[in-house]
Design a protein around this motif. Structure first.
Motif: not given
Length: 453
Positions: A294, A298, A302
């Motif tokens: 996870k 992310r 981003e």
């Protein structure tokens, strides 16, 4: 130094090379069968204790083989496997090969000459060789395929008798001379030095098959490709191949120093694995694997706004569960090895319910090798050589690879007395520029110590 080696270094013609006698023996990096049990129960299997540099007898060549005077070679991780006798001693490969009889019987010896990369000059050709001749400058593919197997004619890597030269065969490239099949030969890129060209084919062609080939991930323009170990031998070429294909490479490395090198190589997105918490010794439980996945997901979103289409994973046990989790729905994890362990654990729900794929890949067939080498000859792929050692220093060089204290590829000079030799197209080299050709080099001059032995 023997007279044949002197003739090669002096640029002798094919006729002159063929007049020179073959030496009875030659200098080679090898292991000994008597040492196969030396690391049992030992924590640090230091390859400097098992790798020997000494003279071995010159073998006779088969009709479909050539003898190459090796100017340079490089260290691959299979040399570390051979030198640690893991996961099994490579002598088991040699004995199995030798049971075929005939020319294969030569390979079962009490020593194993290692090395699966080489560049050099052909000094003898077998009676059945048609496309190559004495004096040709060549690089060597690591793959020996059996052309009498039906499967080989669909894909050279699918034959059961396909072998990796210098790992599953004897007479490898970390030596003054090597014996290879004519079907392993490729034209040396004329603008590259001996050591640069000797550092490319095993890792670059493996990355090519994994990413570009229709037997691999078949990347396309715009694909986001997560690359573990992006400053290593495989990863450094993967970054270039993704960029060439119009994709977006996301490189993962283990330190800020390697992150800076990766930026210099032009990688679009660079992630230090410490920023997602993957740098410590904490056990990789199923729960921790998902949490790290996870975090990595992310971090990628981003920077590029999407999950990766492809994950390029040769690290294995330490990363594979994360790779399966983080790749997008319908995406692919492509793997060619397991440097941190062969037993992979992943949550299968994330694979089957999201229609993801795992693609196993191994080396490359001759056509894939040729296509990859063509990119080098055109100046579209660059070597990622970071350091060069003499043949006598091969054990120390292999130790650096064993401990992951290197970046890119670690080169080894064999007959070449110094770095920088072997260029026959200086104009192309000048157009490309030294900095582009050697983005990772820190040492600029290496000389061999007078051909000891």
């Amino acid at each position: 130094m023997d007279s044949l080696a002197e003739a090669v270094l002096n640029g002798a013609t094919a006729e002159q090379l063929e007049r020179e006698p073959l030496p009875d023996d030659y200098l080679a990096v090898h292991t000994l069968a008597d040492d196969a049990a030396m690391f049992r129960g030992v924590g640090d299997k230091d390859v400097r204790k098992s790798l020997h540099v000494g003279r071995v007898p010159m073998p006779e060549i088969a009709p479909d083989e050539v003898l190459v005077a090796v100017m340079a070679s490089s260290i691959n991780y299979n040399t570390v496997w051979s030198a640690t006798f893991e996961p099994v001693p490579t002598y088991s490969f040699l004995k199995r090969f030798a049971r075929q009889g005939g020319w294969a019987a030569r390979h079962d010896l009490p020593y194993h000459v290692l090395g699966s990369d080489a560049s050099g000059v052909i000094v003898r050709v077998g009676a059945g060789v048609r496309r190559w001749k004495t004096g040709d400058h060549v690089v060597v593919s690591c793959v020996q395929a059996d052309d009498q197997e039906p499967a080989t004619h669909a894909d050279g890597m699918m034959g059961a008798e396909q072998r990796i030269w210098g790992f599953e065969t004897n007479f490898g490239g970390l030596a003054h001379y090597t014996v290879v099949r004519a079907s392993q030969l490729l034209e040396k890129p004329a603008h590259l030095t001996w050591e640069e060209s000797a550092s490319t084919m095993l890792t670059a062609a493996t990355s090519y098959r994994m990413l570009v080939s229709d037997r691999g991930a078949r990347i396309k323009q715009g694909d986001i490709v997560l690359i573990w170990g992006a400053t290593g031998g495989l990863g450094g070429f993967a970054v270039q191949l993704v960029k060439n294909a119009g994709g977006i490479p996301v490189g993962v490395v283990g330190s800020e120093a390697k992150a800076e090198l990766l930026r210099r190589m032009g990688c679009d997105v660079v992630i230090n694995r410490n920023e997602i918490g993957l740098g410590g010794d904490e056990p990789l439980t199923p729960e921790r694997t998902i949490e790290l996945g996870k975090r990595l997901g992310r971090a990628i979103r981003e920077r590029v706004g999407e999950d990766p289409h492809v994950v390029f994973d040769f690290i294995g046990q330490a990363t594979f569960g994360i790779s399966v989790f983080v790749v997008r729905r319908g995406g692919a994890v492509v793997t060619c090895g397991s440097s941190t362990g062969y037993q992979h654990t992943f949550d299968n729900r994330y694979l089957w319910m999201n229609l993801k794929r795992i693609i196993g890949s191994h080396a490359a067939n001759l056509q894939e090798q040729w296509e990859c080498n063509r990119l080098f000859r055109l100046g579209r792929l660059m070597p990622i050589l970071s350091e060069v050692h003499s043949l006598q220093e091969s054990a120390e060089a292999a130790r650096r690879v064993q401990l992951n204290r290197h970046t890119g590829k670690v080169g080894v000079l064999a007959l070449a007395p110094e770095t920088g030799l072997g260029v026959t197209d200086p104009a192309l080299r000048a157009r490309i520029g030294e900095d582009r050709l050697n983005p990772l080099r820190t040492d600029r001059a290496v000389r061999t110590p007078a051909f000891a032995g």
